[in-house]
Design a protein around this motif. Structure first.
Motif, PDB file in Angstrom:
ATOM      1  N   HIS A  50      41.966 -25.385  22.884  1.00 55.67           N
ATOM      2  CA  HIS A  50      42.209 -25.219  21.321  1.00 55.67           C
ATOM      3  C   HIS A  50      43.869 -24.698  21.163  1.00 55.67           C
ATOM      4  N   LYS A  51      43.927 -23.579  22.181  1.00 57.37           N
ATOM      5  CA  LYS A  51      45.396 -22.808  21.939  1.00 57.37           C
ATOM      6  C   LYS A  51      46.305 -23.810  22.490  1.00 57.37           C
ATOM      7  N   VAL A 116      48.034 -16.455  25.077  1.00 59.72           N
ATOM      8  CA  VAL A 116      47.948 -17.975  24.531  1.00 59.72           C
ATOM      9  C   VAL A 116      48.862 -18.347  25.523  1.00 59.72           C
ATOM     10  N   SER A 117      48.490 -19.563  26.241  1.00 60.21           N
ATOM     11  CA  SER A 117      49.178 -20.232  27.063  1.00 60.21           C
ATOM     12  C   SER A 117      49.063 -21.659  26.603  1.00 60.21           C
ATOM     13  N   PHE A 118      50.127 -22.521  27.253  1.00 59.67           N
ATOM     14  CA  PHE A 118      50.283 -23.759  26.927  1.00 59.67           C
ATOM     15  C   PHE A 118      49.740 -24.693  28.252  1.00 59.67           C
ATOM     16  N   PHE A 119      48.718 -25.052  28.429  1.00 57.15           N
ATOM     17  CA  PHE A 119      48.039 -25.746  29.646  1.00 57.15           C
ATOM     18  C   PHE A 119      48.640 -25.185  30.802  1.00 57.15           C
ATOM     19  N   THR A 120      48.760 -23.703  30.834  1.00 54.79           N
ATOM     20  CA  THR A 120      48.932 -22.992  32.167  1.00 54.79           C
ATOM     21  C   THR A 120      50.339 -23.370  32.582  1.00 54.79           C
ATOM     22  N   LEU A 121      51.265 -23.878  31.955  1.00 61.55           N
ATOM     23  CA  LEU A 121      52.589 -24.255  31.976  1.00 61.55           C
ATOM     24  C   LEU A 121      53.334 -23.052  31.644  1.00 61.55           C
ATOM     25  N   PHE A 122      53.016 -22.416  30.691  1.00 61.23           N
ATOM     26  CA  PHE A 122      53.740 -21.116  30.327  1.00 61.23           C
ATOM     27  C   PHE A 122      52.995 -20.432  29.314  1.00 61.23           C
ATOM     28  N   THR A 123      53.092 -19.192  29.304  1.00 60.07           N
ATOM     29  CA  THR A 123      52.446 -18.417  28.328  1.00 60.07           C
ATOM     30  C   THR A 123      53.359 -17.764  27.184  1.00 60.07           C
ATOM     31  N   LEU A 124      52.801 -17.846  26.025  1.00 56.58           N
ATOM     32  CA  LEU A 124      53.480 -17.310  24.934  1.00 56.58           C
ATOM     33  C   LEU A 124      53.690 -15.420  24.915  1.00 56.58           C
ATOM     34  N   PRO A 125      54.706 -15.181  24.527  1.00 53.41           N
ATOM     35  CA  PRO A 125      54.895 -13.563  24.624  1.00 53.41           C
ATOM     36  C   PRO A 125      53.726 -13.066  23.757  1.00 53.41           C
ATOM     37  N   ASN A 126      53.294 -11.719  24.223  1.00 53.67           N
ATOM     38  CA  ASN A 126      52.294 -11.152  23.272  1.00 53.67           C
ATOM     39  C   ASN A 126      53.043 -10.300  22.506  1.00 53.67           C
ATOM     40  N   PHE A 127      53.191 -10.567  21.186  1.00 51.99           N
ATOM     41  CA  PHE A 127      53.814  -9.665  20.037  1.00 51.99           C
ATOM     42  C   PHE A 127      53.097  -8.434  19.756  1.00 51.99           C
ATOM     43  N   VAL A 128      51.780  -8.872  19.821  1.00 48.89           N
ATOM     44  CA  VAL A 128      50.585  -7.801  18.985  1.00 48.89           C
ATOM     45  C   VAL A 128      49.804  -7.299  20.074  1.00 48.89           C
TER      46      VAL A 128
END
Length: 183
Positions: A50-51, A116-128
């Motif tokens: 989903h993410k 939150v990652s995109f199909f294990t290709l990259f992970t979005l930064p954790n801002f919170v």
């Protein structure tokens, strides 16, 4: 024709529209389904899917906004002033939702202690950081926006069908890559 013309949508706009529509409907169905599941490895795999799909939809939305500057949409065919305004409002709410949903989901995940990652290709930064209050607010925004989105999508579909079946104009045909003469 890649770009939009004054009368028709180009290939880029049509492809973005239909891919976004499929993703949006799939994300809503998946979100409703996984929300009802008990905690399990399957549920967390579905959340990851989903993410990832949500990030993909967000990227399509950013492309759409850039593309609108490069290739503006053709003018609406509605001659009724109220329907013309309603059409712009529905499109505006759809665009806003396509931005709000992924951002609120990202914040909800991060504040709940999840990446939150995109199909294990990259992970979005954790801002919170992990924060229960922010998590509950983001969850409420995500859930409410989802319900509003369902209503707006149904209104969007109803409008397209009304143009096609009642007014018999080219509104729907333009998004299918056809013009009135080809019907």
């Amino acid at each position: 024709m890649l770009k939009n013309s004054e009368q028709n949508y180009g290939l880029v706009s049509r492809a973005n529209h239909w891919l976004s529509a499929i993703l949006f409907i799939g994300l809503i169905a998946l979100g409703l389904y996984m929300h009802e599941l008990e905690k399990s490895p399957e549920k967390f795999e579905l959340y990851d899917l989903h993410k990832s799909l949500g990030i993909g939809l967000f990227m399509l939305m950013m492309l759409r906004l850039v593309w609108l500057k490069v290739s503006p949409n053709p003018e609406q065919l509605s001659k009724n002033k109220f329907e013309h305004i309603l059409g712009h409002a529905v499109k505006g709410i759809l665009y806003l939702a396509m931005i709000m949903m992924p951002i609120s989901g990202w914040i909800m995940s991060n504040s709940g202690g999840h990446d939150v990652s995109f199909f294990t290709l990259f992970t979005l930064p954790n801002f919170v950081g992990e924060n229960e209050i922010i998590h509950e607010i983001a969850e409420a925004i995500h859930g409410t926006a989802g319900l509003v989105l369902i209503a707006i999508i149904l209104l969007h579909i109803a409008g397209a069908l009304k143009h096609h079946l009642v007014y018999k104009d080219a509104t729907l045909l333009r998004m299918l890559g056809k013009n009135k003469k080809e019907q």
